[in-house]
Design a protein around this motif. Sequence first.
Motif, PDB file in Angstrom:
ATOM      1  N   GLN A 113       0.850  -1.193   0.000  1.00 25.90           N
ATOM      2  CA  GLN A 113       0.000   0.000   0.000  1.00 25.90           C
ATOM      3  C   GLN A 113       0.882   1.237   0.000  1.00 25.90           C
ATOM      4  O   GLN A 113       1.885   1.295   0.706  1.00 25.90           O
ATOM      5  CB  GLN A 113      -0.885  -0.006   1.240  1.00 25.90           C
ATOM      6  N   GLU A 130      -2.410  -2.425  -3.904  1.00 26.43           N
ATOM      7  CA  GLU A 130      -3.259  -2.039  -2.781  1.00 26.43           C
ATOM      8  C   GLU A 130      -3.645  -0.563  -2.879  1.00 26.43           C
ATOM      9  O   GLU A 130      -3.485   0.075  -3.907  1.00 26.43           O
ATOM     10  CB  GLU A 130      -2.527  -2.343  -1.469  1.00 26.43           C
ATOM     11  N   ASP A 131      -4.118   0.017  -1.739  1.00 32.27           N
ATOM     12  CA  ASP A 131      -4.561   1.405  -1.697  1.00 32.27           C
ATOM     13  C   ASP A 131      -3.465   2.374  -2.098  1.00 32.27           C
ATOM     14  O   ASP A 131      -2.279   2.170  -1.782  1.00 32.27           O
ATOM     15  CB  ASP A 131      -5.001   1.773  -0.276  1.00 32.27           C
ATOM     16  N   ARG A 157      -3.109   6.272  -1.138  1.00 30.64           N
ATOM     17  CA  ARG A 157      -3.719   7.311  -0.312  1.00 30.64           C
ATOM     18  C   ARG A 157      -2.879   8.579  -0.396  1.00 30.64           C
ATOM     19  O   ARG A 157      -1.706   8.578  -0.032  1.00 30.64           O
ATOM     20  CB  ARG A 157      -3.839   6.836   1.140  1.00 30.64           C
ATOM     21  N   SER A 198      -4.089   1.773  -9.081  1.00 36.09           N
ATOM     22  CA  SER A 198      -4.230   0.741  -8.064  1.00 36.09           C
ATOM     23  C   SER A 198      -4.903  -0.450  -8.736  1.00 36.09           C
ATOM     24  O   SER A 198      -6.036  -0.343  -9.204  1.00 36.09           O
ATOM     25  CB  SER A 198      -5.066   1.233  -6.885  1.00 36.09           C
ATOM     26  N   ASP A 206      -7.399  -2.025  -5.571  1.00 39.69           N
ATOM     27  CA  ASP A 206      -7.920  -1.296  -4.408  1.00 39.69           C
ATOM     28  C   ASP A 206      -8.190   0.152  -4.809  1.00 39.69           C
ATOM     29  O   ASP A 206      -8.143   0.499  -5.983  1.00 39.69           O
ATOM     30  CB  ASP A 206      -6.947  -1.380  -3.226  1.00 39.69           C
ATOM     31  N   ASP A 207      -8.443   1.011  -3.793  1.00 41.57           N
ATOM     32  CA  ASP A 207      -8.876   2.382  -4.051  1.00 41.57           C
ATOM     33  C   ASP A 207      -7.709   3.337  -4.284  1.00 41.57           C
ATOM     34  O   ASP A 207      -6.588   3.115  -3.818  1.00 41.57           O
ATOM     35  CB  ASP A 207      -9.677   2.920  -2.854  1.00 41.57           C
ATOM     36  N   GLU A 248      -7.334   7.236  -3.179  1.00 43.13           N
ATOM     37  CA  GLU A 248      -8.059   8.139  -2.294  1.00 43.13           C
ATOM     38  C   GLU A 248      -7.287   9.448  -2.113  1.00 43.13           C
ATOM     39  O   GLU A 248      -6.163   9.442  -1.621  1.00 43.13           O
ATOM     40  CB  GLU A 248      -8.283   7.486  -0.932  1.00 43.13           C
ATOM     41  N   SER A 298      -8.420   2.724 -11.059  1.00 46.88           N
ATOM     42  CA  SER A 298      -8.659   1.759  -9.980  1.00 46.88           C
ATOM     43  C   SER A 298      -9.295   0.526 -10.592  1.00 46.88           C
ATOM     44  O   SER A 298     -10.249   0.623 -11.375  1.00 46.88           O
ATOM     45  CB  SER A 298      -9.568   2.347  -8.906  1.00 46.88           C
ATOM     46  N   GLU A 316     -12.848  -1.572  -7.611  1.00 43.97           N
ATOM     47  CA  GLU A 316     -12.535  -0.588  -6.575  1.00 43.97           C
ATOM     48  C   GLU A 316     -12.789   0.833  -7.080  1.00 43.97           C
ATOM     49  O   GLU A 316     -13.211   1.045  -8.203  1.00 43.97           O
ATOM     50  CB  GLU A 316     -11.095  -0.767  -6.093  1.00 43.97           C
TER      51      GLU A 316
END
Length: 270
Positions: free
Chosen positions: A164, A184-185, A187, A201, A204-205, A207, A223, A227
């Motif tokens: 992530q 993974e994410d 962020r 990603s 996953d997201d 964000e 994404s 996701e």
Amino acid sequence: GQNTSSNTELFLTPITGGTGNSIRVSDPIAENNGLLDVSTASDGGQIVFSPDSSQIFFLGDLDTEDVNDLYVVDTTQKAGLVPTSFVFVGPANGNFFDEANWEDADGNNPAADTINPNVPVRQSLVIDGDSVVATASVGDELTFQLGGSLELTPGSSLTSTQVQLEFNPGSGLKLTDATISVREDVRLSGTNVLSGGEIASLADDIEFEDNHDSIINGTTFRSGNGENIFFDSSADSITGATFVSDDRLGLRYEVDVTVTDTQIDVNGGL
């Protein structure tokens, strides 16, 4: 953490910017037991300027562990400083989490165990046209904390199938015609200056979280695997971007986003 390994220091930069105009406000110290308490006043920390801005007062846990002291700095006595950056010098597809793959202008490596999975990165790292792989275990994180930053120049890539990627408030991401691809994410809570290239990603997201400060020009965001792409707060400017979400594009709260010449492809709805 941009000048002396992972020691946290305080820098002052004029809003006009310019290379070399940054001033290291905190004096070099022999030992750094804790972090500068430079959060906002509402969070318990303070940075206070004198009326003419010639002095800065701040709190810091710098000399005695778990003890915050009050420091005062005369900014008129400080010279300009370019914080140290560590550039990736490892082999093609070399491991991000190997300090031997990073060097500053003098050939020095970052301190041991400062670029590890799940250890907050506080250095300024640059991937200059190289392909880098973040190799770690499932569930591990590559996290940039206050003072840490990552720059990818044109042609660069950062790839991971497990890690992530997270940029916390006070950190920075600069991406120019480069690629970030993680499983993974992703962020983004820090300062993001994104021009061209792609951030993806795979499962996953993506964000843009509260406190992010983002300028986006021509970057693609993807994404996958059902996701989402989320905005938790406003973006400064989005121009010529592409958002491809396998599920949703979410504008969650306190959002004011204006997009220009931007393509939005949402499979699950808006």
